[in-house]
Scaffold this active site. Structure first.
Site, short mmCIF file in Angstrom:
data_model
loop_
_atom_site.label_atom_id
_atom_site.label_comp_id
_atom_site.label_asym_id
_atom_site.label_seq_id
_atom_site.Cartn_x
_atom_site.Cartn_y
_atom_site.Cartn_z
N HIS A 164 12.08 -49.30 4.85
CA HIS A 164 10.96 -49.18 5.78
C HIS A 164 10.03 -50.38 5.75
O HIS A 164 9.16 -50.51 6.60
CB HIS A 164 10.16 -47.90 5.47
CG HIS A 164 10.91 -46.66 5.84
ND1 HIS A 164 10.65 -45.96 6.99
CD2 HIS A 164 11.93 -46.01 5.24
CE1 HIS A 164 11.48 -44.93 7.07
NE2 HIS A 164 12.27 -44.93 6.01
N ASP A 372 3.98 -56.32 7.99
CA ASP A 372 4.17 -54.88 8.12
C ASP A 372 5.59 -54.62 8.57
O ASP A 372 6.06 -55.24 9.53
CB ASP A 372 3.19 -54.33 9.18
CG ASP A 372 2.71 -52.93 8.84
OD1 ASP A 372 3.44 -52.21 8.15
OD2 ASP A 372 1.59 -52.57 9.26
#
Ligand code: GDG
Length: 725
Positions: A164, A372
């Site tokens: 992720h 991110d």
């Protein structure tokens, strides 16, 4: 019936204890939503840490029983595990490092030991619960060793892994002392997924440079397995954020929106967990610069700064909190007027209804992380504008989401002037432009939801399992292998032609170290002793090396791609060859060498070769491209040929190749069974020289004239073992 077994660090629940009684609250994270929306046909179980240190065994049993009813299997971790594995290795090593904050990476062996031990605990629990036909899907950076640990015990089970967070560039990744173990851990999976192509590319580069596996279109041959590496950008539950009133109190949402908008000021929204990767101070400074430079906006804009507490046990997070507090205090102190504070700062989390009210009420969302993996808040904000159709997203180019949300105002979060300009542009953007940009982004988000993400990942994993890939690439299937072995046994006179490097032995940076191991020597001995078998090793190596390594077996051989033929114990040059051309060609290879430190020249009796195995593959290929024309020009009149092998370019007499060598053996005797195995370009001539019914096998996945393919040396040896058993 196969089941889907999800494994993640945390189970999608939180456990509360009040007056000795246990309460369970589902936590509706993106992952849980995506998985819940998956096809209900397949049974799902979820294995993960219960989220709370429960040491008492009776209590553990109670929690296990309660959660078991919902298909959740808890793992219990001690306080020490949590602090060393979770707060330690996961959050003080991998998290900063993979987000390019290597200055925060902590190099501690006790963290690493705990990470291994807890991954082991996960593996033991998973192994207790899985069945061979289950599909396992492991999530995220806390469990990077788990796929290989499961694979070691259950070699055939289907395992997927999704990361992720970003996968950093090789230059960053290589710094980690545990880099190889981490890669090999992940490579235990059959399918490895990332949010973006950049992360996938970085991963493949690290795998190539550190573990030596070379991919083809994202397919990695790892030992005898083929691992699929692909991009699966995670989406959101679109309707949940587009129509929040279906899930939360509608009136409350409306009131909240009205309150937020009551002052008539433009609202700029910023929401993240407190994390140094999110670029919070940089964003605040950009806002400060904006109000300093654009006085007309003073009193007319407010920055709603929502910082959600997170990982408060890690030092850097406390320091960051102090930095944010100080910055906000300073700016509010300097610019505050009667009735206006530039920044409204909340250090807490909000319930879903209030969160979506903020998405709807905000004129601008400023989401500018320094790094991110994806960033779901950006996507949720865009979905939240479904009804209103007005609003501007300012998004960092360093967020994975920027690859999809290309109609946002994309900024570099370290470029304060870029951010100030984006703020001004956003505040002055005409309404029709806002609607158009939002519309385009909403269309994508509606299509690529979190459900779509989970379904695609699992579908692809299931297809892999069904061996579809094997059919596509004509990998030698089990039935075909058995047929081959039967045909071999039934035949009277059999010719077996085997290439050496890349076929019988794996590659090494230094070719002189690829000495045959005991297993190979035993296999070859058995094979040559099989009744009616003529075994030939047909290689590009020089005859001295072949003699030294394999001479004692007394088998036939071809050296230098067929320049030399050894039959009945005697070496002969295959035809009238010359080597006086070497003086013309050698200087070209020498200048290649000068330009490319680390490469080397190999001189054989009738050929010259330039090897680039030990240098960067891309550089080697660039050099080959540069020198190919020169070499072709020089060799054109010399009756020579330029052969491109696996990280080697070889110049030798035209008309000599492994195909010709093959013809030589075919002309000496008649065979009713022929088998040839080889891995590079030069073996293609062997395949082509054999009749169509011959068993020709290419090692690797590239285009070939061979009938079948095998993935690696391990498979070749397995086949030979079957022939001799
Ligand atoms: C990691 C990666 C990747 C936030 N504040 C509140 C609240 N949230 C919810 C948001 C969103 C989620 O938390 C945050 O997700 P992000 O994706 O933005 O960031 P990370 O937590 O860092 O997640 C990231 C993600 O994994 C998925 O792969 O995108 O890059 O770092 O859903 O809505 N929810 C509520 N109140 C809040 O105050 N209810």
């Amino acid at each position: 019936m196969s089941r889907l077994v999800i494994v993640s660090n945390r189970l999608p629940i939180t456990i509360d204890q009040k007056k000795g009684e246990l309460f369970y609250h589902p936590s509706a994270g993106g992952l849980a939503t995506g998985l819940n929306s998956l096809d209900t046909q397949i049974e799902k179980i979820w294995i993960g840490w219960a989220g709370k240190a429960i040491e008492d065994e009776t209590e553990q049993a109670e929690v296990t029983a309660d959660l078991g009813k919902q298909g959740l299997i808890p793992l219990f971790l001690s306080q020490e595990d949590i602090s060393l594995y979770y707060e330690g290795f996961s959050n003080k090593v991998i998290w900063p490092h993979f987000h390019y904050f290597s200055q925060y990476t902590t190099y501690r062996d006790d963290y690493w030991a705990a990470y291994q031990a807890v991954n082991r605990k996960f593996a033991d629990l998973v192994l207790q619960h899985i069945q061979p036909d289950d599909f396992i899907w492991v999530h995220d950076y806390q469990l990077m060793l788990l796929p290989a640990m499961i694979r070691a015990e259950q070699p055939d089970v289907s395992i997927g892994f999704f990361l992720h967070i970003p996968f950093p560039s090789y230059e960053i990744f290589r710094i980690l002392p545990w880099r190889e173990d981490i890669l090999n851990g992940v490579l235990g999976a059959d399918q490895i997924g990332f949010h973006t192509f950049d992360y996938m590319r970085h991963f493949l580069s690290a795998v190539y440079r550190i573990a030596g596996y070379e991919h083809q279109f994202g397919k990695l041959p790892v030992g005898d397995r083929l691992v699929n590496v692909d991009v699966f950008p995670m989406g959101i539950d679109y309707d949940k954020y587009a129509f929040p009133e279906r899930l939360a109190d509608e009136e409350m949402i409306r009131n909240r929106i009205e309150r937020l908008k009551s002052k008539g000021r433009k609202l700029i929204l910023s929401i993240d967990r407190l994390d140094y990767t999110k670029g919070i101070p940089q964003r605040i400074r950009a806002f400060e610069k904006f109000i300093a430079e654009h006085q007309q906006y003073r009193g007319k804009v407010t920055l709603m700064l929502i910082v959600v507490p997170s990982r408060s046990n890690v030092d850097q997070y406390q320091e960051l909190k102090d930095e944010v507090d100080t910055l906000v205090g300073k700016i509010n102190g300097q610019y505050r007027t009667f009735g206006w504070s530039p920044i409204q700062y909340y250090y807490r989390s909000f319930p879903f209804g209030e969160l979506t009210a903020m998405y709807q009420a905000a004129d601008i969302a400023m989401i500018t992380p320094l790094r991110d993996g994806m960033n779901l808040v950006a996507k949720e904000f865009v979905a939240g504008k479904e009804t209103l159709g007005q609003g501007v997203l300012i998004l960092s180019e360093m967020a994975g989401a920027a690859n999809e949300l290309t109609d946002a105002l994309i900024v570099n979060p370290q470029d304060v002037n870029d951010m100030v300009a984006a703020l001004l542009y956003a505040l002055e953007m005409p309404e029709d432009e806002q609607a158009e940009r939002l519309g385009k982004m909403q269309e994508k988000l509606q299509k690529y939801t979190v459900r779509h993400w989970a379904t695609t990942f699992i579908k692809e994993q299931m297809q892999l399992y069904e061996f579809k890939e094997r059919k596509k690439t004509n990998l030698l299937k089990k039935e075909e292998r058995n047929q081959l072995v039967d045909a071999y046994r039934a035949a009277q006179k059999k010719l077996v032609l085997l290439d050496y490097d890349g076929t019988l032995m794996g590659f090494q940076p230094d070719p002189s170290t690829v000495v045959p191991d005991a297993e190979l020597l035993e296999l070859l001995t058995k094979l040559k002793d099989e009744p009616g078998t003529k075994l030939v090793v047909i290689s590009g190596r020089d005859r001295q090396t072949l003699d030294q390594w394999l001479g004692h077996l007394g088998i036939d051989m071809a050296a230098e791609h067929g320049v030399w033929i050894k039959r009945r114990g005697e070496w002969k040059v295959s035809s009238a060859l010359t080597n006086n051309w070497k003086d013309d060609i050698r200087p070209v290879l020498e200048s290649l060498l000068e330009r490319t430190p680390g490469s080397f020249i190999e001189e054989k009796e009738y050929s010259l070769a330039w090897h680039y195995r030990t240098i960067d593959k891309d550089l080697g290929e660039k050099r080959v491209r540069e020198f190919r024309d020169v070499l072709l020009y020089l060799t054109a009149n010399l009756d020579l040929q330029v052969l491109e092998g696996n990280k080697v370019v070889e110049i030798k007499n035209a008309g000599v190749n492994k195909g010709k060598a093959t013809m030589y053996w075919l002309s000496k005797e008649e065979y009713d069974f022929q088998l040839a195995i080889g891995d590079d370009h030069t073996d293609e001539d062997t395949f082509k020289a054999l009749p169509p019914e011959a068993y020709t096998i290419k090692v690797g996945l590239a285009q070939t004239a061979a009938r079948f393919k095998l993935i690696g040396v391990g498979n070749v040896r397995q086949l030979l073992r079957q022939l001799t058993s």
